[in-house]
Design a protein around this motif. Structure first.
Motif: not given
Length: 112
Positions: A105-108, A95-103
């Motif tokens: 992606l949103l920053a990009k 959950i943390l891995i995909y949460g950070f990846r999603f964050a």
């Protein structure tokens, strides 16, 4: 929490949180001292380090909880604690891995 566990027949021992914290600390220190210095740098992935800490902490925690609640070391009950702890670790870790990846992606997307 105390009412629910009492109704389920699970005793709540006030020593449990202390043993949990102590088991996590001992697991962390054991992994920190056992790993050679060459693996503590960029060559050794950090997720493996957290996984080893979780595994050793879980082993010590399961032994302590089994001794505390059963007054003997029952390996099957201890194995259940280890499996539950490690399953919880992997679920939270993913959950943390995909949460950070999603964050990220949103920053990009915001930068574009």
């Amino acid at each position: 929490m105390k009412i629910l566990s009492y109704q389920a027949g699970i005793p709540l021992d006030p020593w449990s949180p202390l043993f949990n914290i102590l088991a996590c600390y001992v697991g962390f220190e054991l992994v920190r001292l056992a790993l050679p210095k060459r693996f503590s740098g960029a060559q050794f992935p950090k997720w493996r380090y957290f996984g080893l800490v979780a595994l050793f902490g879980s082993i010590f925690n399961s032994a302590a909880m089994t001794l505390l609640h059963q007054n003997k070391l029952d390996l099957f009950i201890a194995l259940g604690y280890v499996i539950g702890d490690m399953a919880g670790f992997f679920v939270c870790f993913f959950i943390l891995i995909y949460g950070f990846r999603f964050a990220r992606l949103l920053a990009k997307v915001d930068d574009a």
